[in-house]
Design an enzyme around this catalytic site. Structure first.
Site, PDB file in Angstrom:
ATOM      1  N   ASP A  17       0.810  -1.220   0.000  1.00 33.14           N
ATOM      2  CA  ASP A  17       0.000   0.000   0.000  1.00 33.14           C
ATOM      3  C   ASP A  17       0.840   1.266   0.000  1.00 33.14           C
ATOM      4  O   ASP A  17       0.439   2.293   0.557  1.00 33.14           O
ATOM      5  CB  ASP A  17      -0.966   0.012   1.211  1.00 33.14           C
ATOM      6  CG  ASP A  17      -1.827  -1.233   1.254  1.00 33.14           C
ATOM      7  OD1 ASP A  17      -2.184  -1.727   0.170  1.00 33.14           O
ATOM      8  OD2 ASP A  17      -2.130  -1.704   2.369  1.00 33.14           O
ATOM      9  N   HIS A  45      -4.823  -1.778  -5.609  1.00 36.69           N
ATOM     10  CA  HIS A  45      -4.046  -0.653  -6.135  1.00 36.69           C
ATOM     11  C   HIS A  45      -4.994   0.467  -6.548  1.00 36.69           C
ATOM     12  O   HIS A  45      -5.837   0.292  -7.434  1.00 36.69           O
ATOM     13  CB  HIS A  45      -3.200  -1.112  -7.326  1.00 36.69           C
ATOM     14  CG  HIS A  45      -2.152  -2.124  -6.942  1.00 36.69           C
ATOM     15  ND1 HIS A  45      -1.264  -2.656  -7.818  1.00 36.69           N
ATOM     16  CD2 HIS A  45      -1.859  -2.682  -5.733  1.00 36.69           C
ATOM     17  CE1 HIS A  45      -0.464  -3.509  -7.183  1.00 36.69           C
ATOM     18  NE2 HIS A  45      -0.822  -3.544  -5.917  1.00 36.69           N
TER      19      HIS A  45
HETATM   20  P1  GDP Z   1      -0.774   0.275  -3.565  1.00 37.58           P
HETATM   21  O1  GDP Z   1      -1.358  -0.996  -3.082  1.00 37.58           O
HETATM   22  O2  GDP Z   1       0.699   0.348  -3.340  1.00 37.58           O
HETATM   23  O3  GDP Z   1      -1.150   0.611  -4.979  1.00 37.58           O
HETATM   24  O4  GDP Z   1      -1.387   1.425  -2.646  1.00 37.58           O
HETATM   25  P2  GDP Z   1      -2.936   1.575  -2.190  1.00 37.58           P
HETATM   26  O5  GDP Z   1      -3.717   2.032  -3.342  1.00 37.58           O
HETATM   27  O6  GDP Z   1      -3.390   0.353  -1.472  1.00 37.58           O
HETATM   28  O7  GDP Z   1      -2.813   2.668  -1.069  1.00 37.58           O
HETATM   29  C1  GDP Z   1      -2.203   3.909  -1.300  1.00 37.58           C
HETATM   30  C2  GDP Z   1      -3.233   5.021  -1.029  1.00 37.58           C
HETATM   31  O8  GDP Z   1      -2.557   6.264  -0.973  1.00 37.58           O
HETATM   32  C3  GDP Z   1      -4.263   5.163  -2.117  1.00 37.58           C
HETATM   33  O9  GDP Z   1      -5.466   5.575  -1.555  1.00 37.58           O
HETATM   34  C4  GDP Z   1      -3.683   6.256  -3.012  1.00 37.58           C
HETATM   35  O10 GDP Z   1      -4.682   6.981  -3.718  1.00 37.58           O
HETATM   36  C5  GDP Z   1      -3.030   7.135  -1.993  1.00 37.58           C
HETATM   37  N1  GDP Z   1      -1.841   7.861  -2.459  1.00 37.58           N
HETATM   38  C6  GDP Z   1      -0.864   7.451  -3.314  1.00 37.58           C
HETATM   39  N2  GDP Z   1       0.104   8.375  -3.400  1.00 37.58           N
HETATM   40  C7  GDP Z   1      -0.281   9.399  -2.591  1.00 37.58           C
HETATM   41  C8  GDP Z   1       0.327  10.644  -2.219  1.00 37.58           C
HETATM   42  O11 GDP Z   1       1.411  10.995  -2.641  1.00 37.58           O
HETATM   43  N3  GDP Z   1      -0.378  11.413  -1.303  1.00 37.58           N
HETATM   44  C9  GDP Z   1      -1.578  11.028  -0.784  1.00 37.58           C
HETATM   45  N4  GDP Z   1      -2.173  11.841   0.100  1.00 37.58           N
HETATM   46  N5  GDP Z   1      -2.165   9.869  -1.132  1.00 37.58           N
HETATM   47  C10 GDP Z   1      -1.516   9.077  -2.001  1.00 37.58           C
HETATM   48  P1  IMO Z   2      -0.803  -4.238  -2.224  1.00 40.00           P
HETATM   49  O1  IMO Z   2      -0.411  -4.776  -3.577  1.00 40.00           O
HETATM   50  C1  IMO Z   2      -0.918  -4.670   2.113  1.00 40.00           C
HETATM   51  C2  IMO Z   2      -0.746  -8.750   3.709  1.00 40.00           C
HETATM   52  C3  IMO Z   2      -2.040  -9.132   4.416  1.00 40.00           C
HETATM   53  C4  IMO Z   2      -1.511 -10.126   5.432  1.00 40.00           C
HETATM   54  C5  IMO Z   2      -0.412 -10.840   4.655  1.00 40.00           C
HETATM   55  C6  IMO Z   2      -0.843 -12.170   4.031  1.00 40.00           C
HETATM   56  O2  IMO Z   2      -2.122  -3.565  -2.214  1.00 40.00           O
HETATM   57  O3  IMO Z   2       0.288  -3.440  -1.626  1.00 40.00           O
HETATM   58  P2  IMO Z   2      -2.457 -12.823   2.014  1.00 40.00           P
HETATM   59  O4  IMO Z   2      -3.900 -12.506   1.774  1.00 40.00           O
HETATM   60  O5  IMO Z   2      -1.531 -12.351   0.949  1.00 40.00           O
HETATM   61  O6  IMO Z   2      -2.235 -14.275   2.343  1.00 40.00           O
HETATM   62  O7  IMO Z   2      -2.081 -12.002   3.360  1.00 40.00           O
HETATM   63  O8  IMO Z   2      -0.006  -9.958   3.627  1.00 40.00           O
HETATM   64  N1  IMO Z   2      -0.922  -8.250   2.328  1.00 40.00           N
HETATM   65  C7  IMO Z   2      -0.940  -6.953   1.995  1.00 40.00           C
HETATM   66  N2  IMO Z   2      -0.881  -5.858   2.765  1.00 40.00           N
HETATM   67  N3  IMO Z   2      -0.980  -4.553   0.774  1.00 40.00           N
HETATM   68  C8  IMO Z   2      -1.013  -5.636  -0.006  1.00 40.00           C
HETATM   69  O9  IMO Z   2      -1.008  -5.580  -1.365  1.00 40.00           O
HETATM   70  C9  IMO Z   2      -1.024  -6.924   0.597  1.00 40.00           C
HETATM   71  N4  IMO Z   2      -1.057  -8.181   0.127  1.00 40.00           N
HETATM   72  C10 IMO Z   2      -0.984  -8.983   1.198  1.00 40.00           C
HETATM   73  O10 IMO Z   2      -2.647  -8.026   5.022  1.00 40.00           O
HETATM   74  O11 IMO Z   2      -0.892  -9.426   6.485  1.00 40.00           O
HETATM   75 MG    MG Z   3      -2.821  -1.678  -1.750  1.00 41.30          MG
END
Ligand code: GDP
Ligand code: IMO
Ligand code: MG
Length: 428
Positions: A17, A45
């Protein structure tokens, strides 16, 4: 000499994340192909785009985050575990928002097929672990990869011959039913495959061959990491990890891409740390400040909605990730989330039993004994959301970035100051 296209890679450097989806969406404008290599619908994502003057949010679990660029072909690689109903749901959502997707998505014939019963089993395994549960996303990831590794799993290519697929599906289900003793409506899930058979078939391809042929012909490819380095089954905080290798090796194994093409390898690093699910987190904040950062950063899981645990930027962990992955640059994301803080802490070193400790302890018992050495830097106390260049960043924000860059030893090329496409500073 062979014509050579460009290959870039984006990987999560912490516990997930970090903001991978946002950078993939932005950079994919200049790529021909975006490919996912590992993981499944555990990933979430997030991408924000402006459609007819309205900001729309998309969360991609299986589709590559380049799908909103109509020039891009999206590939789901062989290293993924695929829940096909989720893929179709995401495709429909993208189509409903007015994006053309026909002919732009290719699914590896070698990817593992994740069935509904894998999700059910994931839940039971977690329940059975009690206190020791991992806190998985319950998307069936572990059980599906287990089937693959023990060599009884189904692959996407099995669908190509319906009769043998049905037999293999029933045999796999029967095996799990024998072990876990549960009722399951096989006909319902088989019905889904049958109903969508032609559409699914139209997307199935030998994607390793496709990717290598395309890049050899001069096309550009962006590999989109899912999950993150500290969740890597080998290098992460085992057993509190996912069941794949979201590090650099997994990106190549999971696509079949020839690694010699790699030009750019970007690590996505949040300006602080978060973790969702259980497991060690040396810089975790257990106080109001942790809650404030969670609220300011909207730190709730994109897949499960669970609150993310928050803490200070951890240099030793980030350096470990940079070492494992060989990043050529870093995207520091969510710097704006720290806008309101008067002071910011940086975890700059670990000690174990009074001695400096390099890397990450393999044993969780040792990790629990790690002492974290912090330094404190002043905040900038103003909004970064409208900052568009390095020069415009407040001095203390520049100093924070430069200090992190010095400590992690990797160029911070991209800086996120908001969730939108235009809220990204690119440094020369
Ligand atoms: P990912 O799994 O790595 O793609 O990340 P996620 O989407 O799960 O979580 C990242 C969150 O942060 C999302 O809600 C994005 O829209 C937000 N985000 C990404 N870059 C930025 C940033 O530079 N600033 C802020 N405030 N939010 C961001
Ligand atoms: P993105 O791509 C955050 C974490 C789960 C749990 C552990 C194992 O959005 O960054 P699983 O379901 O894979 O067997 O869970 O890994 N986990 C993540 N945490 N972002 C992710 O993906 C994750 N993918 C798995 O929360 O702790
Ligand atoms: Mg994510």
């Amino acid at each position: 000499m062979q014509t050579k296209g460009k290959l870039s890679l984006i990987l999560g450097a912490q516990w997930g994340d970090e903001g991978k989806g946002k950078l993939v969406d932005i950079l994919s404008e200049k790529f021909d192909i975006v490919a996912r290599a590992t993981g499944g619908a555990n990933a979430g994502h997030t991408v924000y785009v402006n459609i007819d003057g309205e900001t729309k949010k998309f969360i991609f679990h299986l589709l590559p985050s380049g799908v909103l660029r109509e020039n891009v072909t999206c590939v789901i690689g062989n290293g993924c575990v695929l829940h096909l109903p989720t893929v179709l749901k995401e495709l429909k959502n993208v189509k409903d928002q007015g994006f053309e997707v026909e002919g732009r998505v290719k699914i590896s014939n070698r990817a593992a097929l994740l069935c509904d019963y894998h999700k059910i089993i994931d839940g039971w395994q977690e329940d059975a672990k009690g206190d020791q549960r991992v806190g998985t996303t319950k998307r069936g990831i572990g059980p599906c990869y287990a089937d693959k590794i023990i060599r009884r799993g189904l692959r996407i290519c099995d669908l190509e011959d319906w009769d043998s697929f049905e037999k293999k599906y029933r045999a796999n289900l029967a095996w799990h039913q024998k072990v876990y003793g549960f009722d399951f409506d096989a006909d319902e899930e088989l019905g889904f495959f049958k109903e969508n058979y032609d559409y699914l078939m139209s997307m199935i391809a030998d994607t390793a061959q496709y990717l290598n042929d395309e890049i050899a012909a001069g096309k550009t490819v962006l590999l989109e990491g899912a999950n993150a380095a500290l969740l890597d089954i080998d290098h992460g905080t085992y057993p509190f990890v996912t069941s794949s290798n979201p590090t650099v090796g997994g990106a190549f194994t999971g696509t079949g891409m020839n690694p010699s093409y790699l030009d750019e390898n970007i690590g996505i690093v949040k300006a602080y740390m978060t973790r969702v699910g259980k497991g060690p987190f040396p810089t975790e904040l257990h106080d109001d400040l942790g809650d404030q950062i969670r609220e300011a950063g909207g730190e709730y899981g994109s897949t499960t909605g669970r609150p993310r645990r928050c803490g200070w930027f951890d240099v030793p962990i980030t350096k470990y990730s940079i070492m494992l992955n060989g990043f050529t640059s870093v995207n520091l994301t969510k710097l704006d989330v720290l806008d309101h803080l008067a002071e910011i802490k940086i975890a700059k070193a670990y000690t174990l039993d009074g001695k400096p400790f390099k890397g990450l302890p393999a044993r969780l018992e040792d990790l629990a004994r790690i002492k974290v050495e912090y330094e404190t830097v002043p905040g900038w106390k103003e909004s970064l959301n409208d900052v568009t260049s390095w020069e415009e960043l407040p001095e203390n924000a520049q100093k924070y970035v430069l200090r992190l860059e010095e400590l992690i030893g990797c160029k911070i090329k991209y800086i996120g100051v908001g969730m939108r496409r235009d809220q990204l500073i690119i440094r020369a």
